[in-house]
Design an enzyme around this catalytic site. Sequence first.
Site, PDB file in Angstrom:
ATOM      1  CG  HIS A 120      -3.490  -8.925  14.663  1.00 59.82           C
ATOM      2  ND1 HIS A 120      -2.125  -8.915  14.814  1.00 59.82           N
ATOM      3  CD2 HIS A 120      -3.976  -8.349  15.791  1.00 59.82           C
ATOM      4  CE1 HIS A 120      -1.810  -8.368  15.976  1.00 59.82           C
ATOM      5  NE2 HIS A 120      -2.918  -8.021  16.585  1.00 59.82           N
ATOM      6  CG  ASP A 149       0.129  -9.612  12.231  1.00 58.03           C
ATOM      7  OD1 ASP A 149      -0.868  -9.284  11.583  1.00 58.03           O
ATOM      8  OD2 ASP A 149       0.132  -9.663  13.480  1.00 58.03           O
ATOM      9  N   GLY A 224      -4.603  -4.233  22.477  1.00 59.85           N
ATOM     10  CA  GLY A 224      -4.671  -2.805  22.173  1.00 59.85           C
ATOM     11  C   GLY A 224      -3.306  -2.239  21.864  1.00 59.85           C
ATOM     12  CG  ASN A 225       0.356  -2.258  24.226  1.00 60.82           C
ATOM     13  OD1 ASN A 225      -0.019  -2.664  25.327  1.00 60.82           O
ATOM     14  ND2 ASN A 225       0.952  -1.085  24.065  1.00 60.82           N
ATOM     15  CB  SER A 226      -1.906  -5.357  18.212  1.00 65.91           C
ATOM     16  OG  SER A 226      -1.848  -6.542  18.961  1.00 65.91           O
ATOM     17  N   GLY A 282      13.695 -20.918  -2.598  1.00 69.84           N
ATOM     18  CA  GLY A 282      13.323 -22.194  -3.175  1.00 69.84           C
ATOM     19  C   GLY A 282      13.784 -23.384  -2.359  1.00 69.84           C
TER      20      GLY A 282
END
Length: 476
Positions: A120, A149, A224-226, A282
């Site tokens: 992101h 992510d 901002g830490n992401s 599955g």
Amino acid sequence: MNTIKTIAIGLIAGTCGALVVNHFKEQTYAQQEQVPQVRLEDPKPQVQQVSYGSLIPNENFIEASEKSTGSVVFIQTLSEIEYRTGGWMDWFFEPRSSQRVGSGSGVVFSQDGYIVTNNHVIMDADEITVIAGKRSYEAELVGRDPSTDLAVIKINSNDLSVIEKGDSEHVKVGEWVLAVGNPFNLTSTVTAGIVSAKGRNINILRDKFPIESFIQTDAAINPGNSGGALVNAQGKLIGINTAILSRTGSYAGYGFAIPVNIVKKVFNDLVKYGEVQKAFTGAEFIDIDSELASRIGIEDLDGVIIADVKDGSAADKAGLKKRDVIRKINGKRITNKASLEELVAKSYPGDKLNVLAERDSEMINKELVLTNREGTTSIIKRNIYYSEDLDANFESVPKVERDLLGINSGVKVVDFKSNGFFANLGIPKGFIITQINNRSIDTPEELTKILTNIRGRFDVIGIDERGRKVYYPFRR
């Protein structure tokens, strides 16, 4: 009569004039949009220092900080956003555009310039800039994986400090950790806390096959830490900071990081293959609660229940059935759905899992051979087809996704040029085209041929990213 015409012309001219002014006003404002920064005229924030000296030796924080901060970089992104009204204004004005600036963090993963961050952070970015110390680098996107992510980018450098990797299997609830990143553009920021939980599933990933088994921490994590690092007291990477639980958008006591063992596999796959080699069982699983346990007559609440088994899938071939309770895999106790998904996320198609399951109060052993998204055990590389006639990229929908959506065929829209033929249709990215005028679409080549040659009225039918059946009527 002339008076009425004059008034009408005046009204139209006035309306258009106002729209033009508003149009250019929005463009100017958007171009000046910047990442939030601390300004000199802002009141000085109140900072309260907390001493951990009586709880843990200060040397541990200092050592871990020194070892990890040099491996965490600042990432800035620039995206060109184009706006269309979808109405009569598009006949008079060019599409409105603006620049959106974003920021986040990344972790240097290898000596040759590969960096891990969150998907992101770089999603839809036209330009990615990495700032390491006082140097700035242009970065290229290597690959991304929405299901975890995670994303990998690369810069032209071989002298950055590479982070030392730990083992998230050995992370314990209650141990001290540091979050390293760039919150609010404050570069090289370190916060301390503890691991407050493991295997958290918080339902934030919007992918069709999300993998959530987060490490939860109370180390302060903010926007901002992401993409930054969660390290242990020895400065070893144990997770990539990804999300916060907050009603305000800022830190409220809970942060979540992707375990490093998942990160290592995703990184290796994206660098080597350009796509994550996902393994599938599955089967669909659900967690056990007291009500469900009482209904099916079991006492142990650890494990997961099989809610569904796809015909011909790996689970089906292994002899697993609906209502089976998975207790252990490869001798490791399964406590919940997140722990099972984490184990599968670290596996490859072709890997064999020894499954201990409970069925009708009896324990059974089954060997489950994991498969890829096409139902085989081979290595898969993503095959994106570029249509020059449509100015767009497409790909066929894999079997595992077709089974999930209940469709027999389909072509997914990957992306398209903003001024090309396909962009003018208004069909969004991620949309799966299944039919045109009730004719099934099996391949991107077939889609291109039909849309290039079709004339008159036609309907495009498909599935949107939320799983809804949608149709678009057109006339050409």
